[in-house]
Design a protein around this motif. Structure first.
Motif, PDB file in Angstrom:
ATOM      1  N   ASN A   7      37.949  39.352  38.749  1.00 18.04           N
ATOM      2  CA  ASN A   7      38.551  40.559  39.305  1.00 18.04           C
ATOM      3  C   ASN A   7      40.072  40.441  39.231  1.00 18.04           C
ATOM      4  O   ASN A   7      40.658  39.534  39.829  1.00 18.04           O
ATOM      5  CB  ASN A   7      38.084  40.744  40.759  1.00 18.04           C
ATOM      6  N   ASN A   8      40.705  41.352  38.523  1.00 24.84           N
ATOM      7  CA  ASN A   8      42.159  41.306  38.367  1.00 24.84           C
ATOM      8  C   ASN A   8      42.907  41.594  39.663  1.00 24.84           C
ATOM      9  O   ASN A   8      44.119  41.380  39.749  1.00 24.84           O
ATOM     10  CB  ASN A   8      42.601  42.302  37.288  1.00 24.84           C
ATOM     11  N   SER A   9      42.180  42.106  40.663  1.00 28.12           N
ATOM     12  CA  SER A   9      42.804  42.414  41.954  1.00 28.12           C
ATOM     13  C   SER A   9      42.775  41.224  42.906  1.00 28.12           C
ATOM     14  O   SER A   9      43.184  41.347  44.058  1.00 28.12           O
ATOM     15  CB  SER A   9      42.093  43.605  42.609  1.00 28.12           C
ATOM     16  N   PHE A  10      42.286  40.078  42.414  1.00 24.47           N
ATOM     17  CA  PHE A  10      42.137  38.912  43.280  1.00 24.47           C
ATOM     18  C   PHE A  10      42.781  37.677  42.657  1.00 24.47           C
ATOM     19  O   PHE A  10      42.687  37.451  41.461  1.00 24.47           O
ATOM     20  CB  PHE A  10      40.660  38.619  43.534  1.00 24.47           C
ATOM     21  N   LYS A  11      43.416  36.892  43.512  1.00 19.39           N
ATOM     22  CA  LYS A  11      43.987  35.612  43.077  1.00 19.39           C
ATOM     23  C   LYS A  11      43.805  34.610  44.200  1.00 19.39           C
ATOM     24  O   LYS A  11      44.071  34.922  45.363  1.00 19.39           O
ATOM     25  CB  LYS A  11      45.476  35.774  42.748  1.00 19.39           C
ATOM     26  N   GLN A  12      43.335  33.412  43.863  1.00 20.45           N
ATOM     27  CA  GLN A  12      43.239  32.373  44.874  1.00 20.45           C
ATOM     28  C   GLN A  12      44.145  31.212  44.490  1.00 20.45           C
ATOM     29  O   GLN A  12      44.214  30.815  43.331  1.00 20.45           O
ATOM     30  CB  GLN A  12      41.802  31.923  45.096  1.00 20.45           C
ATOM     31  N   ILE A  13      44.849  30.715  45.485  1.00 24.09           N
ATOM     32  CA  ILE A  13      45.778  29.613  45.305  1.00 24.09           C
ATOM     33  C   ILE A  13      45.344  28.484  46.226  1.00 24.09           C
ATOM     34  O   ILE A  13      45.311  28.650  47.452  1.00 24.09           O
ATOM     35  CB  ILE A  13      47.225  30.029  45.643  1.00 24.09           C
ATOM     36  N   GLN A  14      44.985  27.347  45.649  1.00 18.61           N
ATOM     37  CA  GLN A  14      44.620  26.194  46.470  1.00 18.61           C
ATOM     38  C   GLN A  14      45.888  25.420  46.781  1.00 18.61           C
ATOM     39  O   GLN A  14      46.558  24.889  45.881  1.00 18.61           O
ATOM     40  CB  GLN A  14      43.617  25.296  45.751  1.00 18.61           C
ATOM     41  N   GLY A  15      46.230  25.383  48.048  1.00 15.86           N
ATOM     42  CA  GLY A  15      47.449  24.691  48.435  1.00 15.86           C
ATOM     43  C   GLY A  15      47.564  24.544  49.933  1.00 15.86           C
ATOM     44  O   GLY A  15      46.884  25.220  50.715  1.00 15.86           O
TER      45      GLY A  15
END
Length: 322
Positions: free
Chosen positions: A41-49
């Motif tokens: 989904n281009n509307s979603f981004k997850q950043i592990q940090g």
């Protein structure tokens, strides 16, 4: 921030349903696959940090309009495992995150505090005007974060939620919260263990919590700016909720009562959100129990009585987070 947690996972789903683009910053210690259904989904981004890494926080805030800050070492027992760790996550990095958000011209900043900031009150209605008397470090740091946010002089719209104990189903399930604990025990052990029983506790369905955050994202600024709000559906005794769950599960369930030294008892009043925001939580404890039963029957959980994915303290001990 903290969007892969219990409330966050369900909030992300509702945000998508309301046409928001979503960025989640989280350690993902309870599983990196929580949001697999949004992977393409281009509307979603997850950043592990880690939110203590301010470079990661800064980069995650690029082109962000709204911040919902959910990240913390949740509840007193988890905090007490490692008070220094708890302070570093729940308090030390909070002011820098607020400052970075204002520098990045974030429009609204919502903070998940806790009704535990009130401590134990004798009043029948624990309202926002009562003086906070936090009794644990977890609650004290929640209150200190509230003060930091309200002292911010930027143009961000700032709102604080003081939720009661949340219950119900989430893609990042927890079974260390009262209603969820009892339901899990009833379904998978045919026995509910009640410590004490007369203590009063406030309860809130997870979807009501999510819907309230959605309201804060849209409400007129003058109604929510620099304000804090209790949010609770009902107050119940521990024994009452055990009896209600036994009735809903509909099979022979033993209720075992054990004595407890800690008899903290408190109620929360949510009249303010009704009077000022026309928001009334609509889901009952029974709704939370029924959706947990459905999820259990549909094999959504793996070894729910002992799997550390569902228990904050177990997972923290397992991974030795520092």
């Amino acid at each position: 921030i903290g969007g892969a947690g219990y409330v966050g996972a369900r909030l992300v789903e509702s945000l998508f349903n309301n046409n928001y683009n979503v960025v989640v910053l989280d350690l993902f210690i309870y599983g990196k696959n929580i949001f697999d259904k949004y992977r393409n989904n281009n509307s979603f981004k997850q950043i592990q940090g880690d939110i203590r890494n301010l470079d990661i926080v800064k980069s995650s805030l690029e082109n962000i309009d709204y911040v919902v800050h959910l990240a913390c070492i949740s509840n007193d027992p988890s905090f007490d495992l490692d008070p220094n760790l708890g302070k570093s996550i729940n308090f030390d990095c909070f002011e820098p995150i607020v400052k970075l958000s204002s520098e990045k011209q974030v429009k609204r900043f919502l903070f998940a505090s806790s009704s535990s900031v009130y401590g134990s009150k004798e009043e029948e209605k624990v309202i926002e005007e009562l003086s906070p008397e936090p009794q644990t470090d977890y609650a004290k740091f929640k209150l200190e974060c509230e003060k930091i946010l309200l002292n911010d002089k930027s143009n961000m719209i700032k709102s604080i939620a003081r939720p009661s104990t949340v219950c119900g189903y989430s893609d990042r399930q927890r079974f260390d919260l009262t209603v969820n604990i009892f339901t899990n025990q009833a379904l998978n052990n045919n026995k509910i263990t009640v410590f004490g029983g007369k203590q009063m506790r406030p309860a809130l369905h997870i979807q009501d919590m999510v819907d309230f955050y959605l309201l804060l994202l849209k409400a007129p600024p003058k109604k929510i700016n620099n304000k804090f709000f209790n949010i609770s559906k009902e107050n119940f005794t521990i024994m009452d909720v055990a009896q209600r769950i036994k009735s809903i599960v509909g099979k022979e369930i033993e209720i075992e009562v054990k004595e407890i030294i800690d008899n903290r008892s408190y109620k929360i009043c949510s009249d303010k959100i009704k009077d000022e925001l026309d928001f009334v939580p609509k889901y009952e404890i029974e709704d939370a129990v029924k959706e947990l039963i459905d999820a259990n029957n549909n094999n959504k959980f793996t070894d729910p009585l002992s799997n550390s994915l569902y228990y904050n303290i177990k997972k923290m001990k397992e991974i030795k987070l520092t």
